[in-house]
Motif scaffolding. Structure first.
Motif, mmCIF file in Angstrom:
data_model
loop_
_atom_site.group_PDB
_atom_site.id
_atom_site.type_symbol
_atom_site.label_atom_id
_atom_site.label_comp_id
_atom_site.label_asym_id
_atom_site.label_seq_id
_atom_site.Cartn_x
_atom_site.Cartn_y
_atom_site.Cartn_z
ATOM 1 N N PRO A 280 4.388 25.925 57.998
ATOM 2 C CA PRO A 280 3.923 25.784 56.609
ATOM 3 C C PRO A 280 5.022 26.098 55.603
ATOM 4 C CG PRO A 280 2.403 27.112 57.916
ATOM 5 C CD PRO A 280 3.640 26.949 58.739
ATOM 6 N N SER A 281 4.880 25.527 54.410
ATOM 7 C CA SER A 281 5.908 25.697 53.379
ATOM 8 C C SER A 281 5.939 27.118 52.814
ATOM 9 C CB SER A 281 5.662 24.709 52.238
ATOM 10 O OG SER A 281 4.384 24.914 51.674
ATOM 11 N N ARG A 282 4.969 27.938 53.153
ATOM 12 C CA ARG A 282 5.002 29.328 52.698
ATOM 13 C C ARG A 282 6.094 30.132 53.434
ATOM 14 N NH1 ARG A 282 0.047 28.470 55.323
ATOM 15 N NH2 ARG A 282 -0.237 29.636 57.276
ATOM 16 N N PHE A 283 6.712 29.525 54.427
ATOM 17 C CA PHE A 283 7.887 30.088 55.089
ATOM 18 C C PHE A 283 9.109 29.291 54.644
ATOM 19 C CE2 PHE A 283 5.890 32.925 58.073
ATOM 20 C CZ PHE A 283 4.628 32.380 58.237
ATOM 21 N N SER A 284 10.104 29.975 54.110
ATOM 22 C CA SER A 284 11.279 29.289 53.571
ATOM 23 C C SER A 284 12.542 29.963 54.103
ATOM 24 C CB SER A 284 11.256 29.355 52.045
ATOM 25 O OG SER A 284 12.439 28.827 51.503
ATOM 26 N N PRO A 285 13.347 29.259 54.905
ATOM 27 C CA PRO A 285 14.556 29.880 55.437
ATOM 28 C C PRO A 285 15.734 29.740 54.491
ATOM 29 C CG PRO A 285 14.321 27.695 56.348
ATOM 30 C CD PRO A 285 13.156 27.895 55.410
ATOM 31 N N GLU A 286 16.685 30.642 54.668
ATOM 32 C CA GLU A 286 17.940 30.569 53.922
ATOM 33 C C GLU A 286 19.048 31.068 54.825
ATOM 34 O OE1 GLU A 286 18.180 33.203 50.568
ATOM 35 O OE2 GLU A 286 20.205 32.552 50.042
ATOM 36 N N CYS A 287 20.140 30.317 54.891
ATOM 37 C CA CYS A 287 21.275 30.692 55.730
ATOM 38 C C CYS A 287 22.541 30.607 54.892
ATOM 39 C CB CYS A 287 21.347 29.773 56.949
ATOM 40 S SG CYS A 287 22.521 30.314 58.212
#
Lengths: 110, 115
Positions: free
Chosen positions: A61-68
């Motif tokens: 779901p879009s409520r999880f957002s990764p960043e690297c």
């Protein structure tokens, strides 16, 4: 520190909160991963970041957002989570082949 | 695409008895195979791996596994179980080609050791 570290180790959050999970690898690897591990379910790959590809599991779901931001750090930003999102969130890194895992963040959504 | 099947979600053995955890895989190209162990509230720890070469691979804590291409299997064994072996074990496979970063995991087998 050596290996893969994750903070926090435990997190309790309400459904309206915004929080972030952090992962850091000290192995010089060029790929990092987020997994979700729920009781009685297989390990679920959520996101992959590498020099060659970024892979997203389309069922996440879009409520999880990764960043690297770089090859050593990986974040998972959380917002408006649901109780079913309660799980152990594992970070891993690899060069190629075997993956090395952090200890995980135990997330409880209330 | 590749897949992994672990036979038995829960295995119980007596202390000192043989441990055998089964793993079968499917892969369209030569696979790389792994066994991981997970203790409660911890991450996964690599036990052993097969990439190329010798088909019998030895890992940590006295575990070993044998790659059998004809049977598409990579079963994990230990001659004598110890109480500290009680944990969950995961078999995983990835493709040996370039650009392969994704592991496919089995559902896991929980090992109990009876004193």
């Amino acid at each position: 520190e050596t290996g893969v570290t994750q903070t926090p180790r435990h997190l309790v959050m309400g459904m309206t909160n915004k929080k972030s999970l952090k992962c850091e690898q000290h192995l010089g690897h060029n790929a990092m991963y987020w997994y979700k591990q729920s009781a009685k379910k297989p390990l679920e790959l959520m996101f992959v970041y590498s020099l060659e590809e970024r892979v997203e599991n389309n069922s996440v779901p879009s409520r999880f957002s990764p960043e690297c931001p770089n090859s050593s750090h990986l974040f998972l930003h959380l917002h408006t989570l649901q109780p079913e999102d309660s799980a152990l969130y594992l970070c891993a890194s690899s060069e190629r082949g075997e993956q090395y895992f952090g200890p995980g963040t135990r997330l409880t959504v209330t | 695409a590749q897949s992994v099947t672990q036979l038995g979600s829960h295995v119980s053995v007596s202390e000192g008895a043989l441990v055998l955890l089964r793993c079968n895989y499917s892969s369209s190209v030569p696979p790389y195979l792994f066994w991981y162990v997970q203790y409660p509230n911890q991450g996964l720890q690599l036990l052993l791996k097969y990439t190329t070469g010798a088909t019998l691979v030895k890992g940590i804590n006295g575990f070993e596994a044998e790659f059998k291409k004809s049977e598409t299997s990579f079963h994990l064994t230990k001659p004598s179980a110890h109480m500290s072996d009680a944990a969950e074990y995961f078999c995983a496979v990835t493709l040996s080609g370039a650009g392969s970063y994704q592991l496919t995991f089995g559902k896991g087998t929980k090992l109990s050791v009876i004193p």
